[in-house]
Design a protein around this motif. Structure first.
Motif, PDB file in Angstrom:
ATOM      1  N   GLY A  72     -12.298  -4.038  -1.136  1.00  0.00           N
ATOM      2  CA  GLY A  72     -11.565  -4.580  -2.390  1.00  0.00           C
ATOM      3  C   GLY A  72     -12.267  -4.044  -3.729  1.00  0.00           C
ATOM      4  N   MET A  73     -13.589  -3.991  -3.628  1.00  0.00           N
ATOM      5  CA  MET A  73     -14.147  -3.553  -5.032  1.00  0.00           C
ATOM      6  C   MET A  73     -13.664  -2.056  -5.220  1.00  0.00           C
ATOM      7  SD  MET A  73     -17.743  -5.731  -4.968  1.00  0.00           S
ATOM      8  CE  MET A  73     -18.268  -5.373  -3.413  1.00  0.00           C
ATOM      9  N   VAL A  74     -13.915  -1.418  -4.182  1.00  0.00           N
ATOM     10  CA  VAL A  74     -13.185   0.126  -4.491  1.00  0.00           C
ATOM     11  C   VAL A  74     -11.808   0.218  -4.868  1.00  0.00           C
ATOM     12  CG1 VAL A  74     -13.402   2.350  -3.349  1.00  0.00           C
ATOM     13  CG2 VAL A  74     -15.247   1.277  -3.122  1.00  0.00           C
ATOM     14  N   GLY A  75     -11.070  -0.708  -4.285  1.00  0.00           N
ATOM     15  CA  GLY A  75      -9.679  -0.669  -4.549  1.00  0.00           C
ATOM     16  C   GLY A  75      -9.183  -0.847  -5.870  1.00  0.00           C
ATOM     17  N   ILE A  76      -9.907  -1.705  -6.691  1.00  0.00           N
ATOM     18  CA  ILE A  76      -9.951  -1.836  -7.946  1.00  0.00           C
ATOM     19  C   ILE A  76      -9.556  -0.299  -8.493  1.00  0.00           C
ATOM     20  CG2 ILE A  76     -10.631  -2.908 -10.081  1.00  0.00           C
ATOM     21  CD1 ILE A  76     -11.984  -5.106  -8.428  1.00  0.00           C
ATOM     22  N   TRP A  77     -10.598   0.595  -8.431  1.00  0.00           N
ATOM     23  CA  TRP A  77     -10.696   1.766  -8.693  1.00  0.00           C
ATOM     24  C   TRP A  77      -9.648   2.607  -8.577  1.00  0.00           C
ATOM     25  CZ3 TRP A  77     -12.140   6.369  -6.341  1.00  0.00           C
ATOM     26  CH2 TRP A  77     -12.325   7.389  -7.150  1.00  0.00           C
ATOM     27  N   LEU A  78      -9.634   2.682  -7.039  1.00  0.00           N
ATOM     28  CA  LEU A  78      -8.532   3.646  -6.374  1.00  0.00           C
ATOM     29  C   LEU A  78      -7.186   3.363  -6.860  1.00  0.00           C
ATOM     30  CD1 LEU A  78      -9.647   2.883  -2.592  1.00  0.00           C
ATOM     31  CD2 LEU A  78      -9.743   5.189  -4.087  1.00  0.00           C
ATOM     32  N   TRP A  96      -3.090  -0.335  -0.958  1.00  0.00           N
ATOM     33  CA  TRP A  96      -4.392  -0.465  -0.763  1.00  0.00           C
ATOM     34  C   TRP A  96      -4.872  -2.015  -0.845  1.00  0.00           C
ATOM     35  CZ3 TRP A  96      -7.590   1.757   2.267  1.00  0.00           C
ATOM     36  CH2 TRP A  96      -8.981   1.113   2.284  1.00  0.00           C
ATOM     37  N   ASP A  97      -4.182  -2.338  -1.780  1.00  0.00           N
ATOM     38  CA  ASP A  97      -4.395  -3.889  -2.022  1.00  0.00           C
ATOM     39  C   ASP A  97      -3.966  -4.909  -0.548  1.00  0.00           C
ATOM     40  OD1 ASP A  97      -1.801  -3.023  -2.690  1.00  0.00           O
ATOM     41  OD2 ASP A  97      -1.450  -4.664  -3.923  1.00  0.00           O
ATOM     42  N   GLU A  98      -2.875  -4.629   0.125  1.00  0.00           N
ATOM     43  CA  GLU A  98      -2.592  -4.593   1.291  1.00  0.00           C
ATOM     44  C   GLU A  98      -3.459  -4.684   2.275  1.00  0.00           C
ATOM     45  OE1 GLU A  98       1.188  -5.738  -1.032  1.00  0.00           O
ATOM     46  OE2 GLU A  98       0.187  -3.911  -0.958  1.00  0.00           O
ATOM     47  N   VAL A  99      -3.922  -3.653   2.150  1.00  0.00           N
ATOM     48  CA  VAL A  99      -5.030  -3.106   3.376  1.00  0.00           C
ATOM     49  C   VAL A  99      -6.322  -4.060   3.070  1.00  0.00           C
ATOM     50  CG1 VAL A  99      -6.614  -1.322   4.096  1.00  0.00           C
ATOM     51  CG2 VAL A  99      -4.322  -0.667   3.624  1.00  0.00           C
ATOM     52  N   ALA A 100      -6.930  -3.986   1.843  1.00  0.00           N
ATOM     53  CA  ALA A 100      -8.065  -4.854   1.694  1.00  0.00           C
ATOM     54  C   ALA A 100      -7.774  -6.235   1.784  1.00  0.00           C
ATOM     55  CB  ALA A 100      -8.583  -4.622   0.221  1.00  0.00           C
ATOM     56  N   GLY A 101      -6.651  -6.777   1.451  1.00  0.00           N
ATOM     57  CA  GLY A 101      -6.370  -8.328   1.562  1.00  0.00           C
ATOM     58  C   GLY A 101      -6.253  -8.596   3.139  1.00  0.00           C
ATOM     59  N   TYR A 102      -5.687  -7.790   3.772  1.00  0.00           N
ATOM     60  CA  TYR A 102      -5.653  -8.145   5.328  1.00  0.00           C
ATOM     61  C   TYR A 102      -6.810  -7.969   5.880  1.00  0.00           C
ATOM     62  CZ  TYR A 102      -4.320  -7.992  10.290  1.00  0.00           C
ATOM     63  OH  TYR A 102      -4.045  -8.238  11.473  1.00  0.00           O
ATOM     64  N   LEU A 103      -7.848  -7.166   5.477  1.00  0.00           N
ATOM     65  CA  LEU A 103      -9.061  -7.000   6.143  1.00  0.00           C
ATOM     66  C   LEU A 103      -9.850  -8.644   5.889  1.00  0.00           C
ATOM     67  CD1 LEU A 103     -10.408  -3.586   5.282  1.00  0.00           C
ATOM     68  CD2 LEU A 103      -9.579  -4.278   7.418  1.00  0.00           C
ATOM     69  N   LEU A 104      -9.760  -8.996   4.519  1.00  0.00           N
ATOM     70  CA  LEU A 104     -10.375 -10.301   4.340  1.00  0.00           C
ATOM     71  C   LEU A 104      -9.713 -11.254   4.878  1.00  0.00           C
ATOM     72  CD1 LEU A 104     -10.727 -10.032   0.127  1.00  0.00           C
ATOM     73  CD2 LEU A 104     -12.500 -10.019   1.966  1.00  0.00           C
ATOM     74  N   ALA A 105      -8.444 -11.202   5.393  1.00  0.00           N
ATOM     75  CA  ALA A 105      -7.639 -12.510   6.029  1.00  0.00           C
ATOM     76  C   ALA A 105      -8.371 -12.735   7.547  1.00  0.00           C
ATOM     77  CB  ALA A 105      -6.104 -12.255   6.279  1.00  0.00           C
ATOM     78  N   LEU A 106      -8.932 -11.540   8.113  1.00  0.00           N
ATOM     79  CA  LEU A 106      -9.605 -11.612   9.179  1.00  0.00           C
ATOM     80  C   LEU A 106     -11.372 -11.812   9.357  1.00  0.00           C
ATOM     81  CD1 LEU A 106      -7.616  -8.985  11.196  1.00  0.00           C
ATOM     82  CD2 LEU A 106      -7.797 -11.401  11.834  1.00  0.00           C
ATOM     83  N   SER A 107     -11.748 -12.306   8.095  1.00  0.00           N
ATOM     84  CA  SER A 107     -12.952 -12.382   7.905  1.00  0.00           C
ATOM     85  C   SER A 107     -13.567 -13.390   8.743  1.00  0.00           C
ATOM     86  CB  SER A 107     -13.245 -12.568   6.499  1.00  0.00           C
ATOM     87  OG  SER A 107     -13.033 -11.583   5.663  1.00  0.00           O
TER      88      SER A 107
END
Length: 173
Positions: A72-78, A96-107
């Motif tokens: 998520g943090m790196v995604g801001i720059w990407l 990439w926002d969807e990728v990072a968001g989905y990763l968080l959804a499974l935390s």
């Protein structure tokens, strides 16, 4: 009687596969999933599923969450770099926002078909409907943070709903 004329909208530039040769764009375009002609956000989320499963299998829960947070943090720059290159704030191909968001959804959730499918459905719901602070972030924030924040919140909201479901199922059953 006056007639109103809609201002011309700048057409969204088409993104071709040649953009994937650049490593920053490769990630911000979701490994190419953002190039889907229809529903690129859904395809970006689908691209995140095998990544999330692999990370779940390889990492301890805290390490998984750390990787998701870094994504998520790196995604801001990407996303900012790719949006600037495309000259469009939140181009549909940037997923990439969807990728990072989905990763968080499974935390901090167990890895099974209920969580994988449930996280997908809930994340897409929150990402599309954008209730409350998710919508506020989408409307008000700009740059890379503006691209990422609503999806990161959608991921957190999805995780919270899934955790609540697990809590209730374990309490009531």
């Amino acid at each position: 009687m006056s007639t109103s004329v809609k201002p011309k909208q700048t057409p969204i530039p088409r993104v071709s596969a040649k953009w994937l040769a650049h490593p920053v764009h490769f990630f911000s375009l979701g490994f190419g999933s953002g190039l889907a002609p229809k529903a690129p956000g859904t395809f970006g989320t689908l691209a995140a599923v095998p990544l999330a499963i692999a990370l779940h299998l390889l990492l301890a829960p805290w390490a998984y969450v750390a990787v998701a947070a870094v994504a998520g943090m790196v995604g801001i720059w990407l996303c900012r770099v790719t949006a600037d290159a495309l000259k469009v704030h939140d181009h549909p191909a940037i997923v990439w926002d969807e990728v990072a968001g989905y990763l968080l959804a499974l935390s901090f959730l167990p890895l099974n078909w209920v969580t994988v499918v449930g996280a997908f459905a809930l994340f897409r719901f929150f990402d599309i409907v954008k209730p409350g602070p998710i919508g506020w972030c989408d409307r008000r924030l700009e740059g890379g943070l503006g691209i990422m924040a609503d999806d990161l919140l959608a991921g957190v909201a999805s995780a919270l709903v899934l955790h609540l479901g697990y809590f209730l199922a374990n309490t009531l059953l």
